[in-house]
Design a protein around this motif. Structure first.
Motif, mmCIF file in Angstrom:
data_model
loop_
_atom_site.group_PDB
_atom_site.id
_atom_site.type_symbol
_atom_site.label_atom_id
_atom_site.label_comp_id
_atom_site.label_asym_id
_atom_site.label_seq_id
_atom_site.Cartn_x
_atom_site.Cartn_y
_atom_site.Cartn_z
ATOM 1 N N ILE A 156 21.465 -48.030 19.454
ATOM 2 C CA ILE A 156 22.485 -47.939 18.409
ATOM 3 C C ILE A 156 23.869 -47.868 19.046
ATOM 4 N N PRO A 157 24.781 -48.755 18.658
ATOM 5 C CA PRO A 157 26.132 -48.744 19.232
ATOM 6 C C PRO A 157 26.803 -47.384 19.087
ATOM 7 N N ILE A 158 27.667 -47.065 20.030
ATOM 8 C CA ILE A 158 28.396 -45.806 20.136
ATOM 9 C C ILE A 158 27.481 -44.701 20.665
ATOM 10 N N GLU A 159 26.286 -44.591 20.080
ATOM 11 C CA GLU A 159 25.364 -43.552 20.528
ATOM 12 C C GLU A 159 24.787 -43.862 21.917
ATOM 13 N N PHE A 160 24.262 -45.061 22.085
ATOM 14 C CA PHE A 160 23.703 -45.482 23.371
ATOM 15 C C PHE A 160 24.384 -46.772 23.825
ATOM 16 N N LYS A 161 24.483 -46.957 25.138
ATOM 17 C CA LYS A 161 25.009 -48.227 25.609
ATOM 18 C C LYS A 161 23.974 -49.319 25.360
ATOM 19 N N SER A 216 33.885 -46.592 26.998
ATOM 20 C CA SER A 216 33.705 -47.895 26.357
ATOM 21 C C SER A 216 32.372 -47.980 25.642
ATOM 22 N N LEU A 217 31.555 -49.010 25.988
ATOM 23 C CA LEU A 217 30.282 -49.232 25.320
ATOM 24 C C LEU A 217 29.140 -48.415 25.927
ATOM 25 N N ASN A 218 29.456 -47.512 26.837
ATOM 26 C CA ASN A 218 28.393 -46.782 27.510
ATOM 27 C C ASN A 218 27.689 -45.766 26.616
ATOM 28 N N GLY A 219 28.294 -45.439 25.485
ATOM 29 C CA GLY A 219 27.660 -44.506 24.581
ATOM 30 C C GLY A 219 27.903 -43.065 24.965
ATOM 31 N N PHE A 220 27.785 -42.164 23.972
ATOM 32 C CA PHE A 220 28.033 -40.758 24.264
ATOM 33 C C PHE A 220 26.747 -40.022 24.619
ATOM 34 N N LYS A 221 25.602 -40.716 24.550
ATOM 35 C CA LYS A 221 24.338 -40.133 24.993
ATOM 36 C C LYS A 221 23.776 -40.943 26.147
ATOM 37 N N SER A 222 23.048 -40.268 27.001
ATOM 38 C CA SER A 222 22.412 -40.963 28.105
ATOM 39 C C SER A 222 21.347 -41.930 27.587
ATOM 40 N N GLU A 223 21.336 -43.124 28.147
ATOM 41 C CA GLU A 223 20.320 -44.114 27.788
ATOM 42 C C GLU A 223 18.912 -43.584 28.056
ATOM 43 N N LYS A 224 18.827 -42.657 29.005
ATOM 44 C CA LYS A 224 17.534 -42.076 29.369
ATOM 45 C C LYS A 224 16.902 -41.340 28.202
ATOM 46 N N VAL A 225 17.716 -40.783 27.312
ATOM 47 C CA VAL A 225 17.199 -40.084 26.133
ATOM 48 C C VAL A 225 16.373 -41.039 25.276
#
Length: 246
Positions: free
Chosen positions: A149-154, A93-102
């Protein structure tokens, strides 16, 4: 007079060139509004009070930004379809395909934990209240929110970059960069994304039409420092005209 920048691409790292033109004509702004990538050089400029120093600081981050962010050039189709499919398959869903930690690590590495400069108005969109907000308090917290940024990060604590929602904050003077990427529509997902892009660009267009002053840069470049000279020349011409009108 208030000033606002769009911020959907790293091309906004070039805006120290605009500040250089403003310095030349001794033009100051009461407030500088930003969202997304433009907040980085805007912060450096207000922190150092120097267009040349903010240019150097921004340039130092260029390679790191390219490593950290997938969507470097704003709202376009490049890579989005592939990432949407990845998200769908993973049911994230909105969690993004990259870790928010990045994103958090990037901000922690290059910015100090201090209050936002008084003149700097960092905008982000609150997806819980559906409102654009000017962020208060911690600079780091604000940068993480406006760079989410949506999709990239939640969404970070419920916030995403405003550049993907309305394009540019409202102000007396707007500075907007349009990246003239070309793409071919292949499937339903492509059309869905184009619909979102079109909506955001229409909001930005309306705000530009209503602004007292504006500079719009159209470019196919993918390097912010390649367009700095062009921005300097256009900005000097425009701001010089304002001075002459007075």
């Amino acid at each position: 007079m208030t000033l606002a920048f769009g911020g959907d691409s790293i091309l906004y790292l070039s805006i120290p060139a605009f500040f250089s033109a403003a310095e030349k004509y001794n033009i100051e702004f009461e407030e500088i509004h930003c969202t997304g990538f433009s907040c980085i050089p805007a912060y450096f400029y207000l922190k150092t009070q120097s267009s040349s120093t903010s240019y150097l600081y921004s340039k130092k981050l260029y390679l790191e930004l390219k490593k950290t962010f997938h969507f470097l050039f704003g709202l376009n189709l490049f890579g989005i379809t592939e990432q949407l499919r990845t998200l769908y398959k993973a049911s994230r869903s909105l969690n993004g395909f990259k870790s928010e930690k990045v994103l958090i690590n990037f901000v922690d590495k290059f910015f100090v934990d201090e209050p936002i400069p008084e003149k700097l108005k960092i905008h982000a969109f609150n997806i819980n209240t559906f409102n654009d907000e000017i962020l208060k308090g911690s600079l780091k917290e604000a940068l993480i929110k406006t760079l989410s940024i949506p999709i990239e990060f939640k969404p970070y604590n419920g916030y995403i970059t405003g550049s993907w929602v309305y394009g540019i904050p409202e102000a007396d003077f707007l500075f907007y960069i349009e990246n003239e990427n070309e793409y071919t529509l292949k499937n339903a997902v492509d059309y869905m994304i184009v619909s979102t892009i079109h909506r955001t660009k229409q909001i930005a267009k309306k705000r530009l039409e209503n602004a007292n002053h504006k500079i719009v840069i159209n470019t196919k470049s993918k390097n912010p420092f390649e367009i700095s000279t062009t921005i300097l020349n256009i900005s000097e011409k425009y701001l010089g005209g304002l001075i002459n009108e007075k």
